[in-house]
Design an enzyme around this catalytic site. Sequence first.
Site, mmCIF file in Angstrom:
data_model
loop_
_atom_site.group_PDB
_atom_site.id
_atom_site.type_symbol
_atom_site.label_atom_id
_atom_site.label_comp_id
_atom_site.label_asym_id
_atom_site.label_seq_id
_atom_site.Cartn_x
_atom_site.Cartn_y
_atom_site.Cartn_z
ATOM 1 N N CYS A 104 -5.484 -4.654 -0.983
ATOM 2 C CA CYS A 104 -5.010 -4.899 0.378
ATOM 3 C C CYS A 104 -4.192 -6.177 0.366
ATOM 4 C CB CYS A 104 -6.202 -5.050 1.321
ATOM 5 S SG CYS A 104 -5.718 -5.371 3.028
ATOM 6 N N HIS A 146 -7.271 3.597 5.285
ATOM 7 C CA HIS A 146 -7.260 2.144 5.055
ATOM 8 C C HIS A 146 -6.494 1.427 6.173
ATOM 9 C CE1 HIS A 146 -6.756 -1.469 2.231
ATOM 10 N NE2 HIS A 146 -5.942 -1.739 3.224
ATOM 11 N N GLU A 147 -5.303 1.973 6.504
ATOM 12 C CA GLU A 147 -4.469 1.315 7.521
ATOM 13 C C GLU A 147 -5.072 1.473 8.918
ATOM 14 O OE1 GLU A 147 -2.345 -0.703 6.459
ATOM 15 O OE2 GLU A 147 -2.243 0.052 4.408
ATOM 16 N N HIS A 150 -7.505 -1.112 9.654
ATOM 17 C CA HIS A 150 -6.940 -2.402 10.081
ATOM 18 C C HIS A 150 -6.772 -2.448 11.603
ATOM 19 C CE1 HIS A 150 -6.187 -4.609 6.432
ATOM 20 N NE2 HIS A 150 -5.472 -3.642 5.888
HETATM 21 NI NI NI Z 1 -4.937 -3.465 3.892
#
Ligand code: NI
Length: 181
Positions: A104, A146-147, A150
């Site tokens: 990341c 993953h995004e 966020h």
């Molecule tokens: Ni990331």
Amino acid sequence: MIDSRNNLTILQRGEPVLAQVADAVTYIDSEKVKQLIADLKRTVAEANGVGIAAPQVGESLRLFLMCSAPSERYPDAPLLPISVIINPKIHQTSAQQELGWEGCLSVKGKRALIPRYTNIKVSYLDDTGTKHNKTLTGFLARIFQHELDHLDGITFIERLDNESDAIDEQHWRERYMNESA
Ligand code: NI
């Protein structure tokens, strides 16, 4: 006017904005959003990332880029055009999860084995406001999850099953080079 030379700083884990739930994007056509997308494209390309989310540059908005392409950081990533993903949702997931290596841009120098759903059904708007419904699998499903994390204030390290599944990027590189030799 969109300034294409804007360099953004990628925030590191510990910054409060990275732990916040981001707000939906309401005006995709606004100058602010257009500038943000242009800046994110430039920033992620310079950082050799396969994805970047708006909170990583301090904008708490539900927007990220997926830009899978082989690079030094991700030699096996498939080559795909950049996708702008706005107000994303996961509607359905496979029962199955699989472990895969992630890094990341907001957690420098670390790689970790993270469980993600193998298949996901998603919807999102692109930068023209067009709605997309897609099924994503494998590495692309992994980037999306993953995004999206966020946007919900979660960094990948918080998804670790086991502390020993996180290693220094340098060790990961050595291990990877050995495996692919
Ligand atoms: Ni990331």
